[in-house]
Design a protein around this motif. Sequence first.
Motif: not given
Length: 82
Positions: A70-79
């Motif tokens: 499972v690959r998690c990425v940063e939320d670009p919206t910061g929400e």
Amino acid sequence: MSRLVELEGTKPRKLEPSDVDPEKGNVAICQCGLSASFPFCDGSHRRTRDEEPGVCYRYEGGERRRVEAVRCVEDPTGESEQ
Ligand code: FES
């Protein structure tokens, strides 16, 4: 074993008298995440009986697959940050 489950609900569901099984007199809440009538159990948990310890599964389109990563990425919206 574990399962990846995607849920779309955003609020709780209040139990109603009609949610009680008239034959058994109880309410069965799904804890496997596979029920088509979530949050209520519909017997779909039987599909998990032969899951292996230490393996993560994803159920999709009627098929079961092993999850390798499972690959998690940063939320670009910061929400998602609090
Ligand atoms: S516990 Fe999930 S369907 Fe029964």
